[in-house]
Design an enzyme around this catalytic site. Structure first.
Site, PDB file in Angstrom:
ATOM      1  N   GLY A  53      56.321  37.392  30.390  1.00 42.11           N
ATOM      2  CA  GLY A  53      54.949  37.534  30.863  1.00 42.11           C
ATOM      3  C   GLY A  53      54.170  36.252  30.718  1.00 42.11           C
ATOM      4  N   GLY A  93      49.426  34.580  26.650  1.00 43.44           N
ATOM      5  CA  GLY A  93      48.261  35.324  26.188  1.00 43.44           C
ATOM      6  C   GLY A  93      48.266  36.800  26.485  1.00 43.44           C
ATOM      7  N   THR A  94      49.377  37.355  26.975  1.00 49.40           N
ATOM      8  CA  THR A  94      49.408  38.784  27.334  1.00 49.40           C
ATOM      9  C   THR A  94      49.785  39.686  26.162  1.00 49.40           C
ATOM     10  OG1 THR A  94      51.643  38.404  28.201  1.00 49.40           O
ATOM     11  CG2 THR A  94      49.832  38.417  29.787  1.00 49.40           C
ATOM     12  N   HIS A 141      22.509  28.392  49.978  1.00 51.75           N
ATOM     13  CA  HIS A 141      23.970  28.484  50.030  1.00 51.75           C
ATOM     14  C   HIS A 141      24.458  29.777  49.362  1.00 51.75           C
ATOM     15  CE1 HIS A 141      28.038  26.540  50.162  1.00 51.75           C
ATOM     16  NE2 HIS A 141      28.255  27.421  49.192  1.00 51.75           N
ATOM     17  N   GLU A 142      24.023  30.011  48.131  1.00 51.13           N
ATOM     18  CA  GLU A 142      24.480  31.207  47.403  1.00 51.13           C
ATOM     19  C   GLU A 142      23.908  32.480  48.028  1.00 51.13           C
ATOM     20  OE1 GLU A 142      26.819  31.004  45.300  1.00 51.13           O
ATOM     21  OE2 GLU A 142      26.797  28.812  45.289  1.00 51.13           O
ATOM     22  N   ASP A 153      35.044  26.307  49.335  1.00 52.38           N
ATOM     23  CA  ASP A 153      35.039  27.495  50.203  1.00 52.38           C
ATOM     24  C   ASP A 153      35.952  27.279  51.413  1.00 52.38           C
ATOM     25  OD1 ASP A 153      33.154  28.611  48.500  1.00 52.38           O
ATOM     26  OD2 ASP A 153      31.471  27.799  49.638  1.00 52.38           O
TER      27      ASP A 153
END
Length: 601
Positions: free
Chosen positions: A194, A197-198, A415-416, A493
């Protein structure tokens, strides 16, 4: 070792001082050496008081008691007669005199001293090496007794399937007779696979805690040393200790550091291969029902040697993947047990807003939230601190020192707002969570979404909605300021939208013209699949069609987003003003702006 080193250093310093003194003494004598002609001149001028003849060397004392030395270059039979006539005292030294013997000893003393020191040093190194060799090949595994392990399955969340798969190991370690009676064989090795950090290490420790057995923990890199044979010795010692403490669990973290493919000419390491060979032999050497279970963890199963994965060794592989929404919720609850939580904290919202977070990331999230609360002198952790912690982890620390002009702030707000409006107005998109224009890390503003379900399969409709949403920010700037005044804030984007559109054409078969064929150049999609370095080279004709189909998807969703923003231009202006005033808007405030604007229309 330190005392020996100090003593040797002291001896070396003393010897250097003695050698330096002798050299200075010799140098002084050399400085008092004069030419033979000067000596004859002093004899003729009656300046001498006494001479001592030692072979060709003459020590002279003048009447003023000044002493110097000289050498006779050639044999001079008249020298003694001349000295006698001048009433100069004459004496001689035998070649076997104590002074000559002492001078010989002094001349050889530095060499003898260095020989003695080197002999002592070699003997001490041999003694040290003999003592440390016994410890050098010892296992470095940390041993936790059954009473020291407090971790149980109640402390592990987000991997229910993995817990269920390893639960039979607990039953076997508790009641091995139940399995021996029917001839059942529990797997010798369990390989946990995995991302980092799992909770692979935590799950292995929980197995030992549930079964109440000793737990040996070691990293794969602890076996490999520069000296050949040391790693193999440590493997043997570790298994010997495990047999003395059986039933028990041996946990090897990052086993890929020692268990890589053998025979790779580009990365050949004799010591690592010998260590791996010894590990394979030891796993074959103990009985299945001896009570020793080896658990290994890795996030690189593709590089492991096939001999490790064959039946009888690490033949059971347990996938410990990133947690889903339910798992993230349980993990947050576990890490919040010792932290005073405010009643307004909605764990389900935190879980939904953290897709892709591992168990370690969520533990860090809870800790950061607690630090923010302590910094603000609060008695408990509220939803505000959790939001601050999440923003810090995802985007970095708030850049309070960054100077932003009013115009730049307005552009960021538009923009946001464009991203937000398109995401709400378009179908099959994730609900909006919040939008902010507070700069963090490399981001000047961010729009957050709140997925309702786990991301398993994505429809074509949803992918196109994501593309439209991504272009919402750029289109808002274009509508307000014009095409010639666009900023570079849309670079990420555009990159993401282009990547989605190209994958739709080349990998997911969403192009009617090309059909459901694979045109991608690599297949390295998941962690659990082996790397495929073969490349699929497309012809110029196919590459041109791929570009055309990709652009067709982009243009379609670009125009759709533009039409949405033009129809809702009043909402765009209102949301921009609110963002400039408050800097952050949550989902309730955003929905209130949209609903009130629709009523006015």
């Amino acid at each position: 070792m330190n005392d020996i080193t100090k003593n040797l250093s002291l001896w070396i310093i003393i010897s250097l001082i003695i050698i330096s003194t002798l050299q200075k003494s010799k140098q002084t004598k050399k400085n008092n050496l004069i030419h033979y002609s000067n000596f004859l001149s002093d004899v003729n001028n009656n300046k001498l008081k006494k001479v001592i003849i030692n072979g060709k060397k003459i020590k002279i004392t003048k009447k003023n008691n000044y002493k110097y030395n000289t050498y006779i270059p050639i044999y001079d039979p008249n020298l003694l007669n001349i000295l006698t006539l001048k009433n100069i005292k004459i004496s001689g030294i035998s070649n076997l005199s104590p002074n000559l013997t002492f001078s010989l000893i002094l001349s050889w003393f530095p060499t003898l001293l260095l020989i003695i020191l080197w002999t002592l040093l070699i003997k001490q190194i041999q003694k040290i090496g003999h003592k440390n060799t016994l410890l050098f090949g010892k296992s470095r595994a940390k041993i936790l007794n059954k009473d020291q392990i407090k971790t149980t399955f109640n402390d592990v969340a987000g991997c229910d399937e993995a817990k269920e798969e390893v639960s039979e190991l607990v039953e076997y370690l508790k009641t091995p007779e139940k399995f021996k009676k029917l001839g059942g064989k529990i797997p010798k090795g369990i390989l946990m696979i995995g991302p980092p950090g799992t909770g692979k290490t935590l799950l292995a420790k929980a197995i030992a805690g549930e079964a109440k057995v000793p737990f040996f923990s070691i990293s794969g890199s602890d076996f490999v040393e520069m000296f050949v044979g040391v790693g193999a010795s440590r493997v043997r010692d570790m298994f010997e200790q495990a047999q003395k403490n059986s039933p028990c669990i041996i946990f090897i973290d990052e086993i890929d550091s020692v268990g890589r493919h053998r025979g790779n000419n580009y990365n050949n390491n004799d010591e690592r291969e010998q260590t791996l060979n010894q590990m394979l032999v030891e796993m074959d050497g103990f009985d299945e029902n001896q009570g020793i279970i080896i658990i290994a963890a890795t996030n690189r199963p593709d590089v492991l040697d096939p001999a490790l994965l064959r039946p009888g060794r690490f033949d059971r592989q347990v996938i410990v993947d990133l947690p889903d929404i339910k798992g993230r919720k349980e993990i947050i609850k576990i890490h919040s047990r010792k932290i005073p939580i405010n009643k307004n904290v909605d764990v389900s919202i935190i879980a939904r807003s953290t897709p892709g977070f591992s168990g370690a990331d969520l533990a860090n999230l809870v800790n950061e939230a607690a630090l923010f609360a302590a910094k603000n002198n609060k008695n408990n952790v509220s939803m505000k601190e959790f939001e601050q912690a999440k923003d810090k982890i995802l985007m970095g620390t708030e850049r309070k020192s960054l100077v932003i002009t009013d115009l730049q702030k307005e552009i960021i707000a538009y923009h946001e707002s464009g991203h937000t409006i398109v995401s709400i107005m378009i179908p099959d998109n994730d609900p909006i969570h919040k939008v902010t224009i507070i700069p963090r890390g490399k981001s000047l503003g961010t729009t957050f979404f709140l997925p309702e379900d786990n991301l398993l399969n994505i429809s074509k409709k949803k992918l196109e909605s994501k593309i439209s949403t991504l272009y919402g920010g750029r289109l808002a700037e274009e509508i307000i300021y014009g095409y010639d005044n666009l900023s570079t804030g849309s670079s990420h984007d555009i990159k993401t939208a282009t990547s989605i559109a190209k994958n739709m054409v080349t990998k997911w078969g969403f192009s009617p013209k090309l059909g459901p064929l694979l045109y991608s150049e690599n297949n390295n999609d998941t962690l659990l699949e082996k790397y495929d370095f073969t490349q699929k080279n497309n012809s110029e004709y196919i590459s041109e069609i791929i570009d055309q189909e990709t652009k067709k998807i982009i243009d379609k969703n670009y125009e759709r987003a533009k039409n949405i923003l033009k129809k809702n231009i009043n909402i765009l202006h209102i949301m921009k003003n609110k963002l400039i005033k408050y800097e952050t808007l949550n989902s309730k405030e955003i929905n209130s702006i949209i609903s009130s604007s629709k009523k006015l229309n």
